[in-house]
Motif scaffolding. Structure first.
Motif, PDB file in Angstrom:
ATOM      1  N   CYS A 277       1.293 -10.648   6.176  1.00  0.00           N
ATOM      2  CA  CYS A 277       1.856  -9.776   7.225  1.00  0.00           C
ATOM      3  C   CYS A 277       2.953  -8.855   6.684  1.00  0.00           C
ATOM      4  O   CYS A 277       3.013  -7.678   7.048  1.00  0.00           O
ATOM      5  N   ALA A 278       3.829  -9.383   5.814  1.00  0.00           N
ATOM      6  CA  ALA A 278       4.981  -8.583   5.376  1.00  0.00           C
ATOM      7  C   ALA A 278       4.637  -7.652   4.218  1.00  0.00           C
ATOM      8  O   ALA A 278       5.212  -6.579   4.093  1.00  0.00           O
ATOM      9  N   LEU A 279       3.696  -8.057   3.352  1.00  0.00           N
ATOM     10  CA  LEU A 279       3.351  -7.210   2.200  1.00  0.00           C
ATOM     11  C   LEU A 279       2.170  -6.306   2.509  1.00  0.00           C
ATOM     12  O   LEU A 279       2.069  -5.206   1.973  1.00  0.00           O
ATOM     13  N   ALA A 280       1.223  -6.795   3.308  1.00  0.00           N
ATOM     14  CA  ALA A 280      -0.023  -6.050   3.502  1.00  0.00           C
ATOM     15  C   ALA A 280      -0.289  -5.695   4.956  1.00  0.00           C
ATOM     16  O   ALA A 280      -1.252  -4.997   5.245  1.00  0.00           O
TER      17      ALA A 280
ATOM     18  N   LEU B  51      -2.854  -9.809  -4.565  1.00  0.00           N
ATOM     19  CA  LEU B  51      -2.782  -8.879  -3.438  1.00  0.00           C
ATOM     20  C   LEU B  51      -4.132  -8.205  -3.237  1.00  0.00           C
ATOM     21  O   LEU B  51      -4.397  -7.146  -3.787  1.00  0.00           O
ATOM     22  N   THR B  52      -4.969  -8.857  -2.463  1.00  0.00           N
ATOM     23  CA  THR B  52      -6.252  -8.218  -2.152  1.00  0.00           C
ATOM     24  C   THR B  52      -6.104  -7.529  -0.804  1.00  0.00           C
ATOM     25  O   THR B  52      -5.365  -8.003   0.055  1.00  0.00           O
ATOM     26  N   GLY B  53      -6.804  -6.430  -0.636  1.00  0.00           N
ATOM     27  CA  GLY B  53      -6.721  -5.682   0.630  1.00  0.00           C
ATOM     28  C   GLY B  53      -5.296  -5.316   0.945  1.00  0.00           C
ATOM     29  O   GLY B  53      -4.763  -5.710   1.970  1.00  0.00           O
TER      30      GLY B  53
ATOM     31  N   ALA C 221       0.838  -1.204   0.000  1.00  0.00           N
ATOM     32  CA  ALA C 221       0.000   0.000   0.000  1.00  0.00           C
ATOM     33  C   ALA C 221       0.871   1.252   0.000  1.00  0.00           C
ATOM     34  O   ALA C 221       0.609   2.209  -0.732  1.00  0.00           O
ATOM     35  N   ASP C 222       1.922   1.253   0.801  1.00  0.00           N
ATOM     36  CA  ASP C 222       2.774   2.439   0.853  1.00  0.00           C
ATOM     37  C   ASP C 222       3.608   2.571  -0.420  1.00  0.00           C
ATOM     38  O   ASP C 222       3.858   3.688  -0.884  1.00  0.00           O
ATOM     39  N   LEU C 223       3.998   1.414  -0.991  1.00  0.00           N
ATOM     40  CA  LEU C 223       4.697   1.483  -2.282  1.00  0.00           C
ATOM     41  C   LEU C 223       3.760   2.055  -3.352  1.00  0.00           C
ATOM     42  O   LEU C 223       4.186   2.819  -4.225  1.00  0.00           O
TER      43      LEU C 223
ATOM     44  N   PRO D 111       2.584   1.963 -15.075  1.00  0.00           N
ATOM     45  CA  PRO D 111       2.099   2.202 -13.714  1.00  0.00           C
ATOM     46  C   PRO D 111       1.419   1.004 -13.052  1.00  0.00           C
ATOM     47  O   PRO D 111       0.371   1.142 -12.436  1.00  0.00           O
ATOM     48  N   ALA D 112       2.003  -0.182 -13.143  1.00  0.00           N
ATOM     49  CA  ALA D 112       1.425  -1.359 -12.476  1.00  0.00           C
ATOM     50  C   ALA D 112       2.272  -1.700 -11.255  1.00  0.00           C
ATOM     51  O   ALA D 112       3.464  -1.407 -11.217  1.00  0.00           O
ATOM     52  N   LEU D 113       1.616  -2.329 -10.277  1.00  0.00           N
ATOM     53  CA  LEU D 113       2.326  -2.731  -9.057  1.00  0.00           C
ATOM     54  C   LEU D 113       2.226  -4.252  -8.950  1.00  0.00           C
ATOM     55  O   LEU D 113       1.122  -4.799  -8.886  1.00  0.00           O
ATOM     56  N   THR D 114       3.373  -4.932  -8.962  1.00  0.00           N
ATOM     57  CA  THR D 114       3.381  -6.392  -8.981  1.00  0.00           C
ATOM     58  C   THR D 114       4.299  -6.913  -7.888  1.00  0.00           C
ATOM     59  O   THR D 114       5.378  -6.353  -7.665  1.00  0.00           O
ATOM     60  N   ALA D 115       3.872  -7.997  -7.234  1.00  0.00           N
ATOM     61  CA  ALA D 115       4.753  -8.703  -6.292  1.00  0.00           C
ATOM     62  C   ALA D 115       4.925 -10.120  -6.825  1.00  0.00           C
ATOM     63  O   ALA D 115       3.938 -10.792  -7.137  1.00  0.00           O
TER      64      ALA D 115
END
Ligand code: ADP
Ligand code: MG
Length: 345
Positions: free
Chosen positions: A279-282, A336-338, A242-244, A322-326
């Motif tokens: 926990c670590a990503l969200a 990545l929901t929520g 979210a912060d990224l 402008p995409a965000l991928t993990a």
């Protein structure tokens, strides 16, 4: 107040979906002229507002903690005093600012001197460690609502300073920058799940996670060491992705994160992969610094982090689209929901 603020937002129709936290700030509190005063170098949208002040910039941030929303009613008051200031110092750290002073606004349901002694003890232990002086505030009684008193509310506004033009923002990342994060992520989110009875932890892990949730350590030394090196910085309060995303939006870019390289809090390493990622990503409340820097500065970033006595990990790359991928260790995208904490979601 001399006059009612006018704003240009149109009232909602009955069919409008409810606004999110960021939606309501954008619609009702972000005004086109917000950055137009000559002293305001940067207004709403970053960890700190940045003001021009002669040979320096002033970084200013405010954070509100409400009983029942941000902390449990049985929280240790010494820890609460620490955390209320720590979350503000973390925003100053993101701006690369040296803490100067803070203001404290309190609403209390009753005068409990044991509580006040502990709260002020936690507050001043951290303030003194950073040479940050209490310069004012406001104190009021929380109202009697129904059968009980209103919640304890703590609002701190903190000021820091940087040499002119050297404050970090979220907005200056460039495509091709490496993405870094300090420390380890996920401990506070794991502690919250434990407090809710969703996971069980061994006592040493539990103690370490609760410590991270209750007493985050603002990364002020790293923020200062990254001046002139980092292109963009944010602190991780809502959750890494979210912060990224906030940083990406402000910089007009996207990002790919190698999720398997994200540094995990020790207590998370023995948990399921799903819980690790959640926990670590969200998860939120990490108060680590997330920053971007050009690849040619890689060694200089490591040296700055060593000088600041703060571990850092490179775990992604900024990109133009402008995409965000993990990605997981096999290179597969993680759903990545929520992705982060929204107070009105
Ligand atoms: P942070 O997590 O760093 O404290 P937030 O994500 O909470 O920042 O807020 C995003 C931006 O919105 C910040 O620049 C903050 O100052 C601004 N903001 C939040 N609430 C309000 C408000 N009620 N009025 C004006 N600006 C706000
Ligand atoms: Mg912040």
């Amino acid at each position: 107040m001399k006059h009612e603020a006018k704003n240009n937002a149109s009232p909602p129709s009955s069919s409008s979906p409810p606004l999110t936290e960021f939606g309501l700030i954008a619609r009702y509190f972000t005004r086109p002229q917000a950055g137009s005063h000559p002293l305001i170098a940067q207004g709403i949208g970053d960890d700190c507002a940045i003001l021009n002040s002669g040979t320096h910039n002033l970084a200013i941030t405010t954070d509100l903690l409400v009983e029942g929303t941000h902390f449990f009613s049985d929280v240790n008051a010494h820890a609460l005093g620490h955390k209320a200031l720590a979350v503000n110092l973390s925003d100053l750290a993101a701006a690369g600012a040296q803490p100067v002073c803070f203001f404290l606004a309190l609403a209390l349901p009753r005068v409990d001197e044991t509580w006040l002694a502990q709260f002020s003890g936690g507050l001043f232990t951290l303030a003194d460690a950073f040479g940050c002086v209490l310069a004012g505030g406001d104190t009021t009684r929380a109202p009697h609502i129904g059968p009980s008193y209103g919640p304890i509310t703590v609002c701190i506004t903190a000021l820091g300073q940087t040499p002119l033009g050297q404050a970090h923002t979220r907005a200056r990342a460039r495509a091709g920058d490496e993405i870094w994060v300090s420390g380890e992520l996920g401990a506070a989110a794991l502690a919250l799940r434990m407090r809710r009875g969703e996971v069980q932890l061994a006592s040493t892990d539990a103690e370490a996670c609760l410590q991270r949730m209750d007493r985050p350590q603002p990364r002020v030394a790293l923020g200062l060491a990254l001046r002139g090196l980092a292109h963009a910085v944010i602190d991780v309060s809502d959750g890494l992705m979210a912060d990224l995303q906030h940083l990406c939006k402000r910089s007009g870019l996207g990002a790919t994160v190698q999720a398997h390289q994200v540094p995990l809090a020790p207590a998370l390493r023995t948990q399921s992969e799903g819980l690790q990622y959640r926990c670590a990503l969200a998860g939120g409340d990490d108060y680590e610094l997330l920053f971007t820097a050009p690849p040619h500065a890689h060694e200089a970033v490591l040296a700055a982090a060593r000088a600041a006595n703060t571990p850092v990990t490179c775990m992604g790359e900024m990109q133009a689209q402008p995409a965000l991928t993990a990605l997981d260790a096999q290179g597969k995208p993680i759903a990545l929901t929520g992705m982060g904490f929204d107070h009105f979601a």
